[in-house]
Scaffold this motif. Structure first.
Motif, short mmCIF file in Angstrom:
data_model
loop_
_atom_site.label_atom_id
_atom_site.label_comp_id
_atom_site.label_asym_id
_atom_site.label_seq_id
_atom_site.Cartn_x
_atom_site.Cartn_y
_atom_site.Cartn_z
N ASP A 156 39.76 69.14 13.58
CA ASP A 156 39.48 68.16 12.54
C ASP A 156 40.72 67.42 12.06
O ASP A 156 41.78 68.02 11.87
CB ASP A 156 38.87 68.85 11.31
CG ASP A 156 37.52 69.48 11.58
OD1 ASP A 156 37.04 69.41 12.72
OD2 ASP A 156 36.94 70.05 10.64
N TRP A 193 31.99 66.59 17.05
CA TRP A 193 31.51 67.00 15.74
C TRP A 193 31.26 65.79 14.85
O TRP A 193 31.68 64.68 15.14
CB TRP A 193 32.52 67.96 15.10
CG TRP A 193 32.83 69.17 15.95
CD1 TRP A 193 32.19 69.55 17.12
CD2 TRP A 193 33.87 70.12 15.75
NE1 TRP A 193 32.78 70.69 17.62
CE2 TRP A 193 33.80 71.06 16.80
CE3 TRP A 193 34.84 70.27 14.77
CZ2 TRP A 193 34.67 72.14 16.89
CZ3 TRP A 193 35.71 71.35 14.87
CH2 TRP A 193 35.61 72.27 15.91
N GLN A 194 30.58 66.03 13.73
CA GLN A 194 30.27 64.95 12.80
C GLN A 194 31.53 64.17 12.43
O GLN A 194 32.58 64.76 12.20
CB GLN A 194 29.61 65.50 11.54
CG GLN A 194 28.21 66.03 11.78
CD GLN A 194 27.47 66.32 10.49
OE1 GLN A 194 27.82 65.86 9.42
NE2 GLN A 194 26.40 67.09 10.61
N TYR A 195 31.38 62.86 12.37
CA TYR A 195 32.45 61.93 11.96
C TYR A 195 33.64 61.90 12.93
O TYR A 195 34.71 61.43 12.55
CB TYR A 195 32.97 62.27 10.55
CG TYR A 195 31.94 62.18 9.46
CD1 TYR A 195 31.61 60.95 8.89
CD2 TYR A 195 31.32 63.33 8.97
CE1 TYR A 195 30.68 60.87 7.87
CE2 TYR A 195 30.38 63.25 7.94
CZ TYR A 195 30.07 62.02 7.39
OH TYR A 195 29.14 61.95 6.39
N ALA A 196 33.51 62.35 14.16
CA ALA A 196 34.63 62.40 15.10
C ALA A 196 35.34 61.04 15.22
O ALA A 196 36.57 60.98 15.21
CB ALA A 196 34.18 62.87 16.48
N GLY A 215 35.74 67.09 13.77
CA GLY A 215 35.34 66.10 12.78
C GLY A 215 36.52 65.26 12.31
O GLY A 215 37.63 65.77 12.17
#
Length: 159
Positions: free
Chosen positions: A31, A76-79, A54
């Motif tokens: 992340d 992942w979310q918002y990558a 992310g």
């Protein structure tokens, strides 16, 4: 055992992620690592990477193109949120596209999905106002919220 890239320090336009660290394969880009690095125009991702975390490319507005290796199975979310990506081809092993992956990618015009993609999550392309074309299997389940805030998107079936 595998390694995860956790930090990035630098101001280079081109960044290369190592394929091994301490003799072990690097499989995860964690992340936030390039978050806000507006100077980045190119990222070289080795074919050991399976996961992109992310917010990895959040705000990388000058990252216009990226080639994703076939090894990637998860983003992942918002990558790629708020990045400068104009078009993207998702790797063949991906089976789902997480919510918000490409949210607010204002330059994104074309997305090509692999035949084996089973689902596209809600808000995956939220406010991608330039998005015009999605190439996808007719077997892919697309959330009814995938294109929230977009203009007209043409879905092209690849099978």
């Amino acid at each position: 055992s595998t390694q995860c890239v956790m930090h990035y320090q630098g101001s280079n336009e081109e960044v290369t992620i190592p394929s091994t660290w301490n003799g072990q394969p690097v499989t995860v880009i964690f992340d936030d690592i390039f978050k806000g690095h507006t100077e980045i125009t190119k990222v070289n991702i080795p074919d050991t990477i399976t996961d992109i975390g992310g917010f990895v490319f959040d705000g990388c507005v000058n990252l216009i193109n990226i080639t994703l290796p076939d090894s990637i199975t998860e983003m992942w979310q918002y990558a790629f949120v708020r990045s400068g990506i104009k078009e993207i081809t998702l790797p063949p092993k991906m089976t789902r596209l997480s919510p918000y992956v490409f949210s607010e990618c204002k330059n994104l015009k074309t997305v090509t999905c692999p035949a084996g993609l089973k689902q596209i999550g809600g808000w995956a392309f939220k406010q991608c106002t330039a998005l015009t074309d999605l190439y996808v299997s007719k077997n892919t389940k697309i959330s009814d919220k995938a294109f929230e805030g977009c203009n007209e998107v043409t879905i092209h079936y690849i099978d």
